[in-house]
Motif scaffolding. Structure first.
Motif, PDB file in Angstrom:
ATOM      1  N   UNK A 100       0.844  -1.210   0.000  1.00 13.36           N
ATOM      2  CA  UNK A 100       0.000   0.000   0.000  1.00 13.36           C
ATOM      3  C   UNK A 100       0.872   1.250   0.000  1.00 13.36           C
ATOM      4  N   UNK A 113       2.679   1.383  -3.549  1.00 13.29           N
ATOM      5  CA  UNK A 113       1.906   1.475  -4.786  1.00 13.29           C
ATOM      6  C   UNK A 113       0.823   2.563  -4.794  1.00 13.29           C
ATOM      7  N   UNK A 114       0.500   3.125  -3.655  1.00 16.59           N
ATOM      8  CA  UNK A 114      -0.570   4.129  -3.606  1.00 16.59           C
ATOM      9  C   UNK A 114      -0.231   5.312  -4.515  1.00 16.59           C
ATOM     10  N   UNK A 115      -1.257   6.032  -4.924  1.00 22.93           N
ATOM     11  CA  UNK A 115      -1.011   7.181  -5.809  1.00 22.93           C
ATOM     12  C   UNK A 115      -0.134   8.219  -5.138  1.00 22.93           C
ATOM     13  N   UNK A 132      -2.103   4.866 -11.435  1.00 25.16           N
ATOM     14  CA  UNK A 132      -2.967   4.089 -10.539  1.00 25.16           C
ATOM     15  C   UNK A 132      -2.481   2.638 -10.547  1.00 25.16           C
ATOM     16  N   UNK A 155      -2.733   0.548  -7.311  1.00 21.17           N
ATOM     17  CA  UNK A 155      -3.540  -0.249  -6.388  1.00 21.17           C
ATOM     18  C   UNK A 155      -4.919  -0.475  -6.996  1.00 21.17           C
ATOM     19  N   UNK A 156      -5.562  -1.556  -6.600  1.00 23.34           N
ATOM     20  CA  UNK A 156      -6.919  -1.891  -7.064  1.00 23.34           C
ATOM     21  C   UNK A 156      -6.976  -2.061  -8.579  1.00 23.34           C
ATOM     22  N   UNK A 197      -7.716  -9.485  -3.521  1.00 24.49           N
ATOM     23  CA  UNK A 197      -8.668  -8.777  -2.659  1.00 24.49           C
ATOM     24  C   UNK A 197      -8.097  -7.441  -2.187  1.00 24.49           C
ATOM     25  N   UNK A 198      -6.866  -7.468  -1.696  1.00 24.46           N
ATOM     26  CA  UNK A 198      -6.318  -6.252  -1.096  1.00 24.46           C
ATOM     27  C   UNK A 198      -5.559  -5.369  -2.082  1.00 24.46           C
ATOM     28  N   UNK A 230      -8.320  -4.858  -5.418  1.00 20.84           N
ATOM     29  CA  UNK A 230      -9.602  -4.208  -5.160  1.00 20.84           C
ATOM     30  C   UNK A 230     -10.785  -5.123  -5.438  1.00 20.84           C
TER      31      UNK A 230
END
Lengths: 378, 285
Positions: free
Chosen positions: B125, B128-130, B147, B149-150, B228-229, B232
């Motif tokens: 997280x 990789x988060x924005x 982007x 994540x997810x 899942x995590x 997304x």
């Protein structure tokens, strides 16, 4: 003579020390066993209800220990009870819409309404809450509630945009709208967007079809489907700028930490989750559980519920709300539990903008869940 | 006519624990899972029955097949990526590194398994988060933010977290056991480096490489955490579908159908891979 007395005194003192010390040593295992005889209360609840901030003071005062088993979703709760022998759970925290099913399956004991402060409820709906009663018999005691609407990042959406579910379709939010991964609140919101108002759960085939179409049209905006932790992280790190299916119960925790998020009840209306306590059928500790429910309905208990660390909820008693305003005015103001505030939860109910969460009336939960799986795969 | 084989009690004694273990904790649960796929759920309670309703329900739903093909695709993709990314590192460790360095490298590759996979996944997280580390670094050279994540990319990163160290270790061990004189002979006879890999190293490593790829596929195919995590939950993979199915209405029998389909797929893939791995080259005896 004095000397002799002193000597005798010392002698007795030594002997006493030895005797008491020996006694303590011999009694230690029994003392330990007595301490270990703390009564355990098995609780089935949403996460957070069995944590020290909620039950710690009661445990200390009553020499009890709560053993929580947490679930996620009403049908998950029903299944856990169905698969356990009678008497496994002493206290069950249920969403209001599932109490009828608990009662129908004879999983819960009737309660005596005289034991609880029904004369102090903040809203008359709470005294005879749908599903909590079977005729004149009470089966579940309302504890707290919370409202679900549009939850959003205040730097990405204006309050005006968030005042309608249409805000989720804002082009700039493409890929940034998250869903709490439970079909009931999200599809309920889509039903409200379609103008079904108070009939949001009672959908004809045509209305259900329309709800599915509306939901599918949101799919290009959706950036993910999350559990509690994922929802929390998504909003916190800015990956998700709006969330469907939640409310202050998650944004409130983030707001307390200073995150730029908020939840509002849009003009189409919002959904209320209502949590209530039941005594498990066959529990041998019904009296203790009753005392605990009474404690949670006291002003002190109501304040603890409103401040619950896992997720906040609003008070349902007048005395509880008054005490919250007195001891924690900041939280009372943050959660709008002040008379005259725009989003006062009780005022919202009075204005007819809140609809109590329910289960589908004309379709089965399975139909809704099937569509939810299709939606996630679309 | 050969004499009947005598029962070797000594050998049986030593084999019995593993046989019992497999019967109790593998064969038994699998049979039970097959049985409950025919049970029905009434009032949130599983009831013994022999009905095909769960099979019919799941196998006729479009979302089941969407999840199935997506899981197959993303697991295959991540296994392929793991094998490709692992190869240069494994090559260097097998042919360039000293024995001592190789031992240390393998030890370091094992270390990630000391921590929880969930913790390792959550740590992505931050990266990789924005607003995360990777996008911040890309921002310095005027790129992004992207982007990650997810997304499918996030899912593959999660899978690689699980499989990449394993792929490197298995490839390294496989290539380290190749007779180096064969490679030298190829080079001496004028074979170029890439051709040497293609014509000498890969054929000699076939069994180990196929087993490594198979492990990567199996781990990714059954993984719930990464899609899942980090993905997304979109689209849901089969493990996520199992969770969804049990969560809503407690449909364990339908979840059993999904699980059996997963097992059948893994058996098919595994047997095919093993057959390929041990197939004798054409012309050999």
């Amino acid at each position: 003579m004095v000397k002799s007395t002193k000597t005798q005194s010392n002698h007795y003192l030594r002997r006493d020390v030895l005797r008491i010390g020996g006694g303590v040593a011999l009694a230690a295992p029994f003392v330990g066993r007595a301490w270990a005889e703390t009564t355990e209360i098995n609780m089935l609840a949403w996460y957070g209800h069995g944590e020290p901030d909620m039950v710690g003071a009661f445990e200390e005062a009553n020499n009890v220990k709560f053993v929580p088993k947490y679930y996620a979703g009403g049908d998950n709760m029903l299944a856990l009870i169905a698969q356990s022998p009678p008497g496994t759970y002493d206290i069950i925290l249920s969403d209001a819409e599932f109490v009828q099913q608990l009662n129908a399956a004879e999983y819960i004991e009737p309660l005596d309404a005289n034991d609880y402060p029904f004369d102090d409820m903040l809203h008359e709906d709470f005294t005879k809450f749908p599903g909590h009663w079977d005729g004149d018999t009470l089966y579940s005691m309302i504890l707290r509630g919370g409202h679900l609407g549009v939850s959003y990042n205040t730097t990405a959406m204006s309050a005006e945009e968030a005042s309608s579910y249409q805000g989720f379709w804002k082009p700039e939010l493409a890929g940034k709208v998250g869903h709490f991964d439970w079909h009931l609140p999200s599809l309920g919101m889509m039903s409200l967007k379609n103008g079904n108002g108070a009939g949001l759960w009672d959908l004809s085939d045509a209305q259900w079809e329309a709800v599915q179409e509306t939901t599918m049209s949101l799919r290009p905006q959706v950036g993910g489907y999350f559990d509690y932790g994922g929802t929390f992280n998504g909003l916190k790190n800015g990956e998700m700028l709006a969330m469907c299916g939640i409310g202050d119960w998650i944004t409130g925790v983030l707001e307390r930490d200073g995150a730029p998020v908020a939840s509002v009840i849009p003009k189409e209306g919002g959904i209320q989750f209502t949590e209530s306590y039941c005594i498990g059928r066959g529990s041998g500790k019904a009296d203790l559980v009753k005392s605990f429910i009474q404690y949670m309905m006291s002003p002190e208990g109501q304040v603890k519920s409103a401040q619950m660390l896992a997720y906040p909820g609003f008070c349902v008693t007048k005395a509880g709300r008054a005490m919250l305003q007195e001891v924690d005015p900041k939280e009372a103001a943050r959660s709008h539990q002040m008379d005259g505030m725009a989003n006062d939860p009780i005022a919202l109910i009075n204005e007819g903008r809140i609809h109590y969460r329910d289960i589908p009336q004309q379709q089965s939960l399975e139909d809704w869940n099937d569509f939810w799986s299709e939606y996630k795969n679309a | 006519m050969s004499a009947p084989r005598r029962l070797n009690l000594y050998a049986l004694t030593w084999r019995l624990p593993i046989i019992l273990w497999q019967l109790m904790f593998f064969v038994g649960p699998v049979l039970f899972m097959v049985a409950i796929s025919f049970f029905v759920v009434r009032n949130y309670r599983m009831t013994e029955a022999f009905e095909f309703v769960n099979w019919e329900k799941m196998l006729t739903r479009g979302y089941f097949w969407d999840s199935y093909w997506y899981t197959l695709f993303i697991a295959s993709l991540s296994a392929s990526v793991a094998m490709l990314v692992a190869f240069p590192a494994a090559w260097a460790l097998a042919f360039r590194a000293s024995d001592n360095l190789r031992r240390w490298a393998v030890f370091l590759l094992v270390i990630p398994f000391f921590t929880s996979y969930l913790v390792r996944t959550f740590s992505w997280y931050v990266i990789l988060a924005e607003s995360g580390v990777l996008n911040a670094m890309l921002g310095y050279i005027g790129l992004g933010p992207f982007k990650m994540l997810n997304t499918h990319f996030g899912t593959v990163v999660g899978y690689l977290t699980l499989t990449l160290p394993l792929a490197v270790i298995l490839q390294t061990v496989t290539m380290a056991n190749i007779d180096k004189t064969l490679i030298e002979a190829a080079r001496n006879l004028g074979c170029k480096p890439l051709a040497t890999i293609w014509r000498v190293v890969l054929p000699l490593s076939r069994t180990g490489f196929i087993v490594a790829a198979l492990f990567c596929f199996i781990l990714a195919f059954g993984d719930f955490v990464a899609p899942f995590y980090l993905g997304g939950s979109q689209e849901p993979t089969l493990p996520i579908l199992i969770l969804d199915t049990t969560k809503s209405g407690q449909q364990w029998p339908r979840a059993a159908v999904v699980a059996i389909m997963m097992m059948l797929t893994l058996f098919t893939v595994a047997f095919t891979a093993i057959a390929l791995a041990y197939r004798k080259p054409a012309g050999s005896r």
